[in-house]
Design a protein around this motif. Structure first.
Motif, PDB file in Angstrom:
ATOM      1  N   ALA A  42      -4.342 -23.311 -18.982  1.00  0.00           N
ATOM      2  CA  ALA A  42      -4.254 -21.963 -18.444  1.00  0.00           C
ATOM      3  C   ALA A  42      -3.718 -21.006 -19.491  1.00  0.00           C
ATOM      4  N   GLU A  43      -2.745 -21.489 -20.301  1.00  0.00           N
ATOM      5  CA  GLU A  43      -2.230 -20.643 -21.372  1.00  0.00           C
ATOM      6  C   GLU A  43      -3.333 -20.315 -22.365  1.00  0.00           C
ATOM      7  N   GLN A  44      -4.170 -21.323 -22.691  1.00  0.00           N
ATOM      8  CA  GLN A  44      -5.264 -21.086 -23.655  1.00  0.00           C
ATOM      9  C   GLN A  44      -6.320 -20.133 -23.091  1.00  0.00           C
ATOM     10  N   LEU A  45      -6.678 -20.316 -21.841  1.00  0.00           N
ATOM     11  CA  LEU A  45      -7.765 -19.524 -21.265  1.00  0.00           C
ATOM     12  C   LEU A  45      -7.322 -18.103 -20.935  1.00  0.00           C
ATOM     13  N   LEU A  46      -6.088 -17.969 -20.379  1.00  0.00           N
ATOM     14  CA  LEU A  46      -5.657 -16.655 -19.893  1.00  0.00           C
ATOM     15  C   LEU A  46      -4.751 -15.919 -20.870  1.00  0.00           C
ATOM     16  N   ALA A  70      -4.232 -11.866 -20.867  1.00  0.00           N
ATOM     17  CA  ALA A  70      -2.963 -11.201 -21.186  1.00  0.00           C
ATOM     18  C   ALA A  70      -3.171  -9.972 -22.063  1.00  0.00           C
ATOM     19  N   ASP A  71      -4.253  -9.977 -22.903  1.00  0.00           N
ATOM     20  CA  ASP A  71      -4.494  -8.834 -23.786  1.00  0.00           C
ATOM     21  C   ASP A  71      -5.238  -7.694 -23.079  1.00  0.00           C
ATOM     22  N   GLY A  72      -5.467  -7.819 -21.789  1.00  0.00           N
ATOM     23  CA  GLY A  72      -6.143  -6.770 -21.019  1.00  0.00           C
ATOM     24  C   GLY A  72      -7.640  -6.925 -20.907  1.00  0.00           C
ATOM     25  N   SER A  73      -8.249  -7.805 -21.707  1.00  0.00           N
ATOM     26  CA  SER A  73      -9.694  -8.043 -21.582  1.00  0.00           C
ATOM     27  C   SER A  73      -9.968  -8.929 -20.367  1.00  0.00           C
ATOM     28  N   ASP A  74     -11.233  -8.964 -19.960  1.00  0.00           N
ATOM     29  CA  ASP A  74     -11.581  -9.863 -18.852  1.00  0.00           C
ATOM     30  C   ASP A  74     -12.879 -10.593 -19.158  1.00  0.00           C
ATOM     31  N   PHE A  75     -13.174 -11.625 -18.381  1.00  0.00           N
ATOM     32  CA  PHE A  75     -14.366 -12.454 -18.585  1.00  0.00           C
ATOM     33  C   PHE A  75     -14.845 -12.959 -17.216  1.00  0.00           C
ATOM     34  N   PRO A  76     -16.109 -13.242 -17.068  1.00  0.00           N
ATOM     35  CA  PRO A  76     -16.617 -13.768 -15.802  1.00  0.00           C
ATOM     36  C   PRO A  76     -16.103 -15.183 -15.571  1.00  0.00           C
ATOM     37  N   ALA A  77     -15.631 -15.426 -14.372  1.00  0.00           N
ATOM     38  CA  ALA A  77     -15.039 -16.727 -14.082  1.00  0.00           C
ATOM     39  C   ALA A  77     -15.320 -17.142 -12.661  1.00  0.00           C
ATOM     40  N   ASP A  78     -15.203 -18.457 -12.441  1.00  0.00           N
ATOM     41  CA  ASP A  78     -15.334 -19.051 -11.122  1.00  0.00           C
ATOM     42  C   ASP A  78     -13.923 -19.400 -10.657  1.00  0.00           C
ATOM     43  N   VAL A  79     -13.473 -18.811  -9.526  1.00  0.00           N
ATOM     44  CA  VAL A  79     -12.114 -19.023  -9.025  1.00  0.00           C
ATOM     45  C   VAL A  79     -12.182 -19.871  -7.765  1.00  0.00           C
ATOM     46  N   TYR A 100      -0.631 -23.570  -3.061  1.00  0.00           N
ATOM     47  CA  TYR A 100      -2.049 -23.682  -3.379  1.00  0.00           C
ATOM     48  C   TYR A 100      -2.245 -24.082  -4.827  1.00  0.00           C
ATOM     49  N   VAL A 101      -3.433 -24.694  -5.074  1.00  0.00           N
ATOM     50  CA  VAL A 101      -3.882 -24.966  -6.436  1.00  0.00           C
ATOM     51  C   VAL A 101      -5.004 -24.004  -6.747  1.00  0.00           C
ATOM     52  N   VAL A 102      -4.848 -23.260  -7.850  1.00  0.00           N
ATOM     53  CA  VAL A 102      -5.858 -22.291  -8.260  1.00  0.00           C
ATOM     54  C   VAL A 102      -6.502 -22.780  -9.546  1.00  0.00           C
ATOM     55  N   VAL A 103      -7.850 -22.957  -9.504  1.00  0.00           N
ATOM     56  CA  VAL A 103      -8.597 -23.404 -10.677  1.00  0.00           C
ATOM     57  C   VAL A 103      -9.490 -22.256 -11.127  1.00  0.00           C
ATOM     58  N   VAL A 104      -9.326 -21.861 -12.381  1.00  0.00           N
ATOM     59  CA  VAL A 104     -10.134 -20.783 -12.958  1.00  0.00           C
ATOM     60  C   VAL A 104     -10.971 -21.378 -14.079  1.00  0.00           C
ATOM     61  N   SER A 105     -12.320 -21.273 -13.933  1.00  0.00           N
ATOM     62  CA  SER A 105     -13.218 -21.792 -14.974  1.00  0.00           C
ATOM     63  C   SER A 105     -14.095 -20.648 -15.478  1.00  0.00           C
ATOM     64  N   ALA A 106     -14.199 -20.545 -16.795  1.00  0.00           N
ATOM     65  CA  ALA A 106     -15.009 -19.489 -17.413  1.00  0.00           C
ATOM     66  C   ALA A 106     -16.499 -19.816 -17.265  1.00  0.00           C
ATOM     67  N   LEU A 107     -17.284 -18.784 -16.996  1.00  0.00           N
ATOM     68  CA  LEU A 107     -18.734 -18.952 -16.923  1.00  0.00           C
ATOM     69  C   LEU A 107     -19.337 -18.884 -18.312  1.00  0.00           C
ATOM     70  N   PRO A 108     -20.547 -19.461 -18.504  1.00  0.00           N
ATOM     71  CA  PRO A 108     -21.170 -19.440 -19.836  1.00  0.00           C
ATOM     72  C   PRO A 108     -21.393 -18.021 -20.312  1.00  0.00           C
TER      73      PRO A 108
END
Length: 616
Positions: free
Chosen positions: A30-34, A86-95, A105-113
């Motif tokens: 999560a630290e790497q992705l977000l 964290a830098d303010g940018s965003d990306f398409p993801a599956d939540v 709860y467990v929250v899983v965030v996966s980046a889309l291609p």
């Protein structure tokens, strides 16, 4: 062949939160992705951290709806949306959110291609389709330079750029100019808002001939070709040419056209009218003979596709449209072939109509009607029937005539012989007795002479040796004179004569004296059969002929004879035959009443410019 793309694993973030949505644990992935450090986010609202501000809509916890979904039937919350780093940018993801019993709860965030990978996958998808497509596709730059060919096109013109020589070898010479014209037209085609044509909606498709490899230069295949301006399409930016082999379809169409032409020629050559209807009674096929036979101005071309009763109204064509409709409905309900239905037309002609249902795979799909003009045959048949009827009537009349004539001749001749014998045997008889005998002999001799005169008149009329003194007359006047001449005889018979003869019509060339003789003869016959009653005489004109009817309103009783051999009816049979011969010499007909009916004697005299040679 395209090189295989390396498979790059996509980062996956796993975060646990308490029932209020605050971060409990924040994994290394999560630290790497977000881009957030675990120490900085523990205890913070996960929704406020990862949901972009533009998507929050003022909600205190932007992920609350997903958390609430975990308590529903699905048992989890799921969505695809942009996720903030964290830098303010965003990306398409599956939540994906799943519940932890009593913990949160467990929250899983996966980046889309990335989009580039999606585009590459789309290119592979379309390339696979094009590679297996039978459609010949070629792309040219606006200056006419070749850029790309589909596999189907390469199989047609060979590898590399299709040069002018290659094009000349595979394209029919007459079609090369057509392709060039279509290319120029597509390049210069204007659009309402400016620019060039960018849609196939208005592109013209034509048939050209191409010669694929391996045909030894003999076989030309037919291709449907379309040239389309796609210069404004960023993915193409050129002129696209599409072609697909339609040889089989064209051959089948030509065979069908040839077959149809043969059928059409055959049907048009027939002298009978042909009408083919579909199951809804709309005309599918008709020939020109149909309109000609029915006497309709509607051509076969106008009839096709229309309801036949609308363009061929039965009431305007058929003398009895009600009978036609009833017969038509009966045939359609019966669903079986039928022939020989006769119908009279309003113009006096007669047709015969045949019917046959049309079936395909056991299902009725239409109707076939065949119409023939049989006016001549019907006229001949009716003429023969009338002749047979007339012959039968003449045979009957002659039988009665022979009996009547024999009686009429026997009576006066017997009287003559009796009184002559009396004079011979009693030469000394009293003068008054001798005078009575001589008067009886003279009276019966004169009666015999009248009968002989009538026989000679009849022979002259039937043999056409007795001339007619023809002149133009108004027929009602002649009939009126005959009624006036019958007045004394009517008084003696105790009958009254009512004449309706003020009809208007053309003059008629007749022998007035002979025609008066015929009418008076009929009046005498009716008077002897209906003594003490009224005789009706009516003169009318219709359908180009004069009609005279002579009869009594009371019906002739069964067993009675108009031509009785009794004293009161003596001479009736001979008088009728003379009247009949007079009418026949004038080109007309004389019909007799029938037992049990009120039909009168009916004379019909057609208006003709002249009578046969020999009359005058």
């Amino acid at each position: 062949m395209e090189p295989a793309m390396p498979v790059v694993p996509l980062p996956l973030a796993v975060v646990t939160v308490d029932p209020d949505g605050r971060v409990l644990t924040f994994s290394h992935s999560a630290e790497q992705l977000l881009g957030f450090a675990q120490a900085d986010v523990v205890g913070e609202s996960l929704g406020e951290l990862i949901v972009p501000a533009r998507l929050r809509d003022g909600a205190d916890d932007p992920l609350r709806e997903l958390f609430d979904c975990c308590a529903g039937e699905e048992g989890q919350g799921h969505c695809v949306q942009p996720v903030r780093r964290a830098d303010g940018s965003d990306f398409p993801a599956d939540v994906l959110i799943t519940p932890l019993p009593d913990l949160g709860y467990v929250v899983v965030v996966s980046a889309l291609p990335p989009k580039s990978d999606e585009r590459r996958q789309s290119e592979w998808f379309h390339r696979a389709l094009v590679g297996r497509s039978p459609v010949v596709t070629m792309v040219y730059d606006p200056d006419g330079s070749w850029r790309w060919s589909s596999p189907a096109a390469v199989r047609l013109h060979g590898p590399g750029a299709p040069t002018a020589d290659v094009a000349a070898s595979i394209v029919h010479p007459d079609d090369l100019i057509l392709i060039r014209k279509l290319f120029v037209a597509a390049l210069n085609a204007p659009l309402p808002g400016g620019g060039s044509l960018t849609s196939a909606a208005n592109a013209e498709t034509v048939e050209i001939r191409l010669r694929p490899p391996g045909t030894n230069g003999k076989e030309w295949r037919v291709y449907a070709l379309t040239v389309q301006n796609l210069i404004d399409e960023p993915a193409v930016e050129g002129i696209a040419i599409y072609a697909i082999d339609v040889t089989r379809a064209v051959d089948a169409e030509r065979r069908e056209q040839l077959h149809s032409a043969r059928i059409d020629t055959l049907i048009e050559s027939l002298r009978v009218g042909i009408l083919v209807e579909d199951s809804d009674r709309r005309a599918v096929l008709a020939n020109d003979a149909l309109a000609r036979i029915l006497g309709s101005p509607v051509s076969a071309q106008r009839l096709v596709g229309q309801n036949t009763s609308e363009l061929l109204p039965p009431a305007e064509i058929f003398a009895d449209p009600i009978a036609l409709r009833a017969e038509t409905l009966r045939l359609l309900a019966q669903g079986k072939p039928a022939t020989g239905s006769e119908f009279a037309l309003t113009d006096g002609r007669v047709i015969v109509r045949d019917y046959a249902p049309i079936h395909a795979d056991g299902v009725a799909v239409g109707h076939l009607w065949v119409v023939r003009d049989v006016t001549d045959q019907v006229t001949i048949r009716r003429g023969l029937e009338e002749r047979n009827r007339a012959l039968a009537e003449v045979a009957t009349l002659k039988t009665e005539f022979v009996a009547a004539a024999s009686h009429e001749l026997r009576t006066p001749l017997t009287s003559i012989a009796t009184f002559s014998q009396m004079l011979a045997e009693e030469p000394d008889a009293a003068a008054d007795q001798r005078q009575i005998a001589l008067e009886a002999i003279a009276r019966n001799a004169n009666r015999t002479l009248r009968i002989v005169d009538d026989l000679l008149t009849l022979a002259g009329l039937e043999g056409k040796t007795l001339p007619l003194a023809l002149r133009a007359v108004h027929l009602p006047d002649v009939v009126s004179e005959a009624v006036d001449g019958f007045a004394d005889s009517a008084l003696r018979a105790g009958v009254t004569v009512e004449l309706v003869g003020n009809a208007t019509g053309p003059m008629l060339r007749v022998d007035p004296a002979r025609l008066r003789q015929a009418v008076e003869a009929l009046l005498n016959i009716v008077a002897t059969a209906h003594a003490g009653t009224r005789i009706d005489v009516r003169v009318t004109f219709a359908a180009a002929q004069w009609n005279v009817r002579v009869g009594s309103p009371s019906a002739l009783a069964a067993g009675d004879h108009l031509f009785t051999t009794g004293d009161r009816g003596a001479g009736n049979a001979l008088s009728f035959l003379i009247a009949r011969a007079i009418v026949s010499r004038h080109g007309g007909q004389l019909a007799t009443p029938r037992t049990g009916q009120t039909d009168a004697f009916a004379i019909s005299l057609p208006v003709r410019p002249h009578l046969p040679d020999g009359d005058g």
